[in-house]
Design a protein around this motif. Structure first.
Motif, PDB file in Angstrom:
ATOM      1  N   ASP A   1       0.835  -1.210   0.000  1.00  0.00           N
ATOM      2  CA  ASP A   1       0.000   0.000   0.000  1.00  0.00           C
ATOM      3  C   ASP A   1       0.870   1.261   0.000  1.00  0.00           C
ATOM      4  OD1 ASP A   1      -2.381  -1.402  -0.064  1.00  0.00           O
ATOM      5  OD2 ASP A   1      -2.688  -1.318   2.100  1.00  0.00           O
ATOM      6  N   GLU A   2       1.919   1.259   0.799  1.00  0.00           N
ATOM      7  CA  GLU A   2       2.835   2.405   0.830  1.00  0.00           C
ATOM      8  C   GLU A   2       3.546   2.556  -0.511  1.00  0.00           C
ATOM      9  OE1 GLU A   2       4.193   2.639   5.486  1.00  0.00           O
ATOM     10  OE2 GLU A   2       4.893   0.922   4.310  1.00  0.00           O
ATOM     11  N   LEU A   3       3.874   1.415  -1.132  1.00  0.00           N
ATOM     12  CA  LEU A   3       4.512   1.461  -2.450  1.00  0.00           C
ATOM     13  C   LEU A   3       3.571   2.087  -3.467  1.00  0.00           C
ATOM     14  CD1 LEU A   3       6.881   0.744  -4.346  1.00  0.00           C
ATOM     15  CD2 LEU A   3       5.699  -1.416  -4.784  1.00  0.00           C
ATOM     16  N   PHE A   4       2.291   1.715  -3.427  1.00  0.00           N
ATOM     17  CA  PHE A   4       1.325   2.278  -4.373  1.00  0.00           C
ATOM     18  C   PHE A   4       1.241   3.793  -4.220  1.00  0.00           C
ATOM     19  CE2 PHE A   4      -1.100  -1.996  -4.228  1.00  0.00           C
ATOM     20  CZ  PHE A   4      -0.189  -2.557  -5.092  1.00  0.00           C
ATOM     21  N   ASP A   5       1.307   4.281  -2.982  1.00  0.00           N
ATOM     22  CA  ASP A   5       1.315   5.727  -2.750  1.00  0.00           C
ATOM     23  C   ASP A   5       2.547   6.374  -3.386  1.00  0.00           C
ATOM     24  OD1 ASP A   5      -1.063   5.546  -1.325  1.00  0.00           O
ATOM     25  OD2 ASP A   5      -0.071   5.570   0.642  1.00  0.00           O
ATOM     26  N   LEU A   6       3.708   5.736  -3.217  1.00  0.00           N
ATOM     27  CA  LEU A   6       4.937   6.265  -3.830  1.00  0.00           C
ATOM     28  C   LEU A   6       4.857   6.227  -5.350  1.00  0.00           C
ATOM     29  CD1 LEU A   6       7.962   4.887  -1.759  1.00  0.00           C
ATOM     30  CD2 LEU A   6       7.252   7.260  -2.045  1.00  0.00           C
ATOM     31  N   MET A   7       4.301   5.144  -5.877  1.00  0.00           N
ATOM     32  CA  MET A   7       4.167   5.031  -7.325  1.00  0.00           C
ATOM     33  C   MET A   7       3.309   6.168  -7.868  1.00  0.00           C
ATOM     34  SD  MET A   7       3.780   0.899  -7.667  1.00  0.00           S
ATOM     35  CE  MET A   7       3.582   0.869  -9.457  1.00  0.00           C
ATOM     36  N   ALA A   8       2.242   6.495  -7.171  1.00  0.00           N
ATOM     37  CA  ALA A   8       1.382   7.612  -7.588  1.00  0.00           C
ATOM     38  C   ALA A   8       2.156   8.927  -7.509  1.00  0.00           C
ATOM     39  CB  ALA A   8       0.135   7.664  -6.718  1.00  0.00           C
TER      40      ALA A   8
END
Length: 84
Positions: free
Chosen positions: A57-64
């Protein structure tokens, strides 16, 4: 066992080495490198999260934040997947 890599970067003389040793700057630098590897499909999302020590989930935030697509599939590949 993780391997350590050293990246050599050039900065103007008015940027001090001390400034570049800041923990937050080092963290952000690692994020940028890992997300670029992810963007170029050199590592998986799971591996990226593992390297950064964060959740998916934290990775998805960074990807965005860095405009790295969650799904990077071309039209033909998507058509093949939808037919299955």
């Amino acid at each position: 066992m993780p391997r350590k890599f050293v990246l050599e970067l050039e900065f103007p003389e008015d940027v001090s080495e001390k400034d570049l040793e800041d923990v937050e700057i080092k963290k952000k630098s690692k994020e940028v490198v890992v997300l670029e590897l992810l963007r170029k499909k050199k590592i998986s999302q799971g591996k990226a999260a593992e390297i950064l020590g964060i959740t998916r989930d934290e990775l998805f935030d960074l990807m965005a934040k860095y405009d790295v697509p969650l799904f990077d599939v071309d039209k033909e590949e998507l058509k093949r997947e939808l037919k299955q």
